[in-house]
Scaffold this motif. Sequence first.
Motif, PDB file in Angstrom:
ATOM      1  N   ALA A  91       0.839  -1.201   0.000  1.00 17.30           N
ATOM      2  CA  ALA A  91       0.000   0.000   0.000  1.00 17.30           C
ATOM      3  C   ALA A  91       0.872   1.247   0.000  1.00 17.30           C
ATOM      4  N   VAL A  92       0.298   2.326  -0.483  1.00 17.34           N
ATOM      5  CA  VAL A  92       0.880   3.664  -0.369  1.00 17.34           C
ATOM      6  C   VAL A  92       0.206   4.363   0.804  1.00 17.34           C
ATOM      7  N   GLY A  93       0.989   4.947   1.693  1.00 17.47           N
ATOM      8  CA  GLY A  93       0.453   5.793   2.758  1.00 17.47           C
ATOM      9  C   GLY A  93       0.661   7.243   2.364  1.00 17.47           C
ATOM     10  N   SER A  94      -0.427   7.943   2.068  1.00 18.28           N
ATOM     11  CA  SER A  94      -0.337   9.313   1.565  1.00 18.28           C
ATOM     12  C   SER A  94      -0.806  10.312   2.611  1.00 18.28           C
ATOM     13  N   HIS A  95       0.103  11.197   2.992  1.00 19.74           N
ATOM     14  CA  HIS A  95      -0.268  12.274   3.914  1.00 19.74           C
ATOM     15  C   HIS A  95      -1.131  13.313   3.240  1.00 19.74           C
ATOM     16  N   GLY A  96      -0.911  13.560   1.936  1.00 20.93           N
ATOM     17  CA  GLY A  96      -1.584  14.666   1.260  1.00 20.93           C
ATOM     18  C   GLY A  96      -0.891  15.983   1.558  1.00 20.93           C
ATOM     19  N   GLN A  97      -1.464  17.047   1.036  1.00 24.86           N
ATOM     20  CA  GLN A  97      -0.918  18.390   1.254  1.00 24.86           C
ATOM     21  C   GLN A  97      -1.886  19.202   2.102  1.00 24.86           C
ATOM     22  N   THR A  98      -1.447  19.613   3.270  1.00 27.47           N
ATOM     23  CA  THR A  98      -2.309  20.412   4.145  1.00 27.47           C
ATOM     24  C   THR A  98      -2.512  21.801   3.558  1.00 27.47           C
ATOM     25  N   VAL A  99      -3.780  22.213   3.461  1.00 28.73           N
ATOM     26  CA  VAL A  99      -4.086  23.573   3.015  1.00 28.73           C
ATOM     27  C   VAL A  99      -4.861  24.358   4.072  1.00 28.73           C
ATOM     28  N   ARG A 100      -5.478  23.676   5.036  1.00 28.31           N
ATOM     29  CA  ARG A 100      -6.116  24.347   6.178  1.00 28.31           C
ATOM     30  C   ARG A 100      -6.006  23.449   7.398  1.00 28.31           C
ATOM     31  N   HIS A 101      -5.808  24.075   8.551  1.00 32.11           N
ATOM     32  CA  HIS A 101      -5.751  23.308   9.797  1.00 32.11           C
ATOM     33  C   HIS A 101      -6.397  24.141  10.890  1.00 32.11           C
ATOM     34  N   TYR A 102      -7.666  23.830  11.178  1.00 31.67           N
ATOM     35  CA  TYR A 102      -8.434  24.519  12.211  1.00 31.67           C
ATOM     36  C   TYR A 102      -9.051  23.476  13.154  1.00 31.67           C
ATOM     37  N   PRO A 103      -8.259  22.730  13.900  1.00 30.63           N
ATOM     38  CA  PRO A 103      -8.834  21.681  14.756  1.00 30.63           C
ATOM     39  C   PRO A 103      -9.758  22.232  15.836  1.00 30.63           C
ATOM     40  N   ASP A 104      -9.560  23.485  16.229  1.00 32.50           N
ATOM     41  CA  ASP A 104     -10.428  24.120  17.223  1.00 32.50           C
ATOM     42  C   ASP A 104     -11.434  25.055  16.574  1.00 32.50           C
ATOM     43  N   GLY A 105     -11.577  24.953  15.248  1.00 34.57           N
ATOM     44  CA  GLY A 105     -12.504  25.802  14.519  1.00 34.57           C
ATOM     45  C   GLY A 105     -11.863  27.116  14.116  1.00 34.57           C
ATOM     46  N   PRO A 106     -12.313  27.708  13.002  1.00 31.52           N
ATOM     47  CA  PRO A 106     -11.783  29.009  12.587  1.00 31.52           C
ATOM     48  C   PRO A 106     -12.064  30.079  13.633  1.00 31.52           C
ATOM     49  N   PRO A 107     -11.282  31.162  13.639  1.00 25.23           N
ATOM     50  CA  PRO A 107     -11.501  32.244  14.609  1.00 25.23           C
ATOM     51  C   PRO A 107     -12.946  32.742  14.563  1.00 25.23           C
ATOM     52  N   GLY A 108     -13.527  32.956  15.740  1.00 19.18           N
ATOM     53  CA  GLY A 108     -14.875  33.484  15.814  1.00 19.18           C
ATOM     54  C   GLY A 108     -15.963  32.429  15.765  1.00 19.18           C
ATOM     55  N   THR A 109     -15.591  31.147  15.702  1.00 16.58           N
ATOM     56  CA  THR A 109     -16.590  30.081  15.686  1.00 16.58           C
ATOM     57  C   THR A 109     -16.593  29.357  17.021  1.00 16.58           C
ATOM     58  N   SER A 110     -17.600  28.509  17.205  1.00 10.57           N
ATOM     59  CA  SER A 110     -17.734  27.796  18.479  1.00 10.57           C
ATOM     60  C   SER A 110     -16.666  26.725  18.653  1.00 10.57           C
ATOM     61  N   GLY A 111     -16.102  26.276  17.539  1.00  7.38           N
ATOM     62  CA  GLY A 111     -15.074  25.256  17.607  1.00  7.38           C
ATOM     63  C   GLY A 111     -15.590  23.842  17.577  1.00  7.38           C
ATOM     64  N   GLU A 112     -16.907  23.661  17.635  1.00 12.43           N
ATOM     65  CA  GLU A 112     -17.443  22.297  17.683  1.00 12.43           C
ATOM     66  C   GLU A 112     -17.286  21.553  16.353  1.00 12.43           C
ATOM     67  N   ASN A 113     -17.062  22.307  15.274  1.00  9.14           N
ATOM     68  CA  ASN A 113     -16.843  21.682  13.971  1.00  9.14           C
ATOM     69  C   ASN A 113     -15.446  22.003  13.440  1.00  9.14           C
ATOM     70  N   GLY A 114     -14.461  21.896  14.318  1.00 11.36           N
ATOM     71  CA  GLY A 114     -13.082  22.079  13.888  1.00 11.36           C
ATOM     72  C   GLY A 114     -12.709  21.056  12.825  1.00 11.36           C
ATOM     73  N   PHE A 115     -11.731  21.397  12.011  1.00  8.11           N
ATOM     74  CA  PHE A 115     -11.375  20.497  10.914  1.00  8.11           C
ATOM     75  C   PHE A 115      -9.923  20.687  10.509  1.00  8.11           C
ATOM     76  N   THR A 116      -9.437  19.726   9.756  1.00  4.31           N
ATOM     77  CA  THR A 116      -8.155  19.828   9.080  1.00  4.31           C
ATOM     78  C   THR A 116      -8.367  19.323   7.664  1.00  4.31           C
ATOM     79  N   LEU A 117      -7.637  19.868   6.700  1.00  2.00           N
ATOM     80  CA  LEU A 117      -7.889  19.519   5.304  1.00  2.00           C
ATOM     81  C   LEU A 117      -6.586  19.284   4.566  1.00  2.00           C
ATOM     82  N   GLN A 118      -6.434  18.033   4.080  1.00  2.00           N
ATOM     83  CA  GLN A 118      -5.285  17.660   3.255  1.00  2.00           C
ATOM     84  C   GLN A 118      -5.801  17.223   1.886  1.00  2.00           C
ATOM     85  N   ILE A 119      -5.209  17.751   0.822  1.00  2.00           N
ATOM     86  CA  ILE A 119      -5.644  17.400  -0.520  1.00  2.00           C
ATOM     87  C   ILE A 119      -4.624  16.482  -1.188  1.00  2.00           C
TER      88      ILE A 119
END
Length: 375
Positions: A91-119
């Motif tokens: 198998a190939v283990g692919s990290h991808g390329q991180t373009v956003r990392h908001y695990p605690d949610g973007p500024p000004g949000t409640s943080g309950e839907n924090g996310f990270t995004l690798q393409i």
Amino acid sequence: MAYFIGVMSGTSMDGVDAILTDITDTAIAPIAAVSVPYPEELLDQLHQLCIISPNEINHLGQADRAVAKVFAQAVNKLIAERQLSPADIRAVGSHGQTVRHYPDGPPGTSGENGFTLQIGDPGTIAALTGIDVVADFRRKDIAFGGQGAPLVPAFHAAKFAKAGHNRVIVNIGGFANLTVLRGLDSSAIKGFDTGPGNVLMDAWCRKHRNTLYDVDGHWAASGKVYQPLLNSMLADGYFAQTGPKSTGREHFNLTWLQQHLQALDTDLAPQDVQATLLALTATTIAKAIEQQDRIEQCFVCGGGAFNKTLIAKLKELLPQISVAATDNLDLHPQWVEGVAFAWLAWAYMHRVPGNVPSVTGASRAVVLGNLTLAD
């Protein structure tokens, strides 16, 4: 013999590394590596995706495929050079390329839907290589309440832990993270992002010298640290937080730097800013290590391991600790993260948890990743 290929591009975006690794229950043996740079047009597009802008979904969708094609190119190049076939690779283990990392949610949000995004579409990688792909390692950790980062400590423990040795593994990519290993005690593993690694220094180089990075830290060495700027940056609240914690370009970027420069209202030579940015990276890493008890050894990996000025500064700040690159542990500094994602693919296949809850803050250890079959 069980071959896995780890494919990695970090926040520095300085190229895609593919590492062929033979992994069993008892051994992790890297064999060969290749590196493929991003085309300049795609690199520009990726930098733009790290900033909120119009038409993001269109740009994201196109970049997702384009990144995957470069990842597949790296895998195919590695296989060809080793005279292997897709059937030889589990198998190939692919990290991808991180373009956003908001695990605690973007500024000004409640943080309950924090996310990270690798393409880097795993379907495209599987189609172009003919190999099963394990990808999307970070989001499940976030689903269980974690930061989704750092993910390398479990691998660091598997590869670098040694009975009777208290050591720290420091990865200096775009951002810096550390793993604390206390002998073979898996319950004592700690880790977190310390802050900027190369990201600010690289961005300042691109802005003022039109180069991707400061080779060996020579430009930084030609400048002088401006202590008021260093003090101002060190006062950022992130550095006072305790782990689990992670960060990214969303927080530390040229806009953040410019705010500190403007607040000082002084005209600094670009090389003095570069010297101060290097001091920021070294100081925050050193302080994080000093906060750990009884550390005897520090092993550095990632692109920052080749910045001679940075490593010299770390040694100066940590006089009581041995500082060396991970090739002293039989793993090339540039290979460590690629091997880590090969290992995470192996861990997925063998139902071995890939996260460390004490590091990420997840509620429990979980198997990470999703499998995309080649057929």
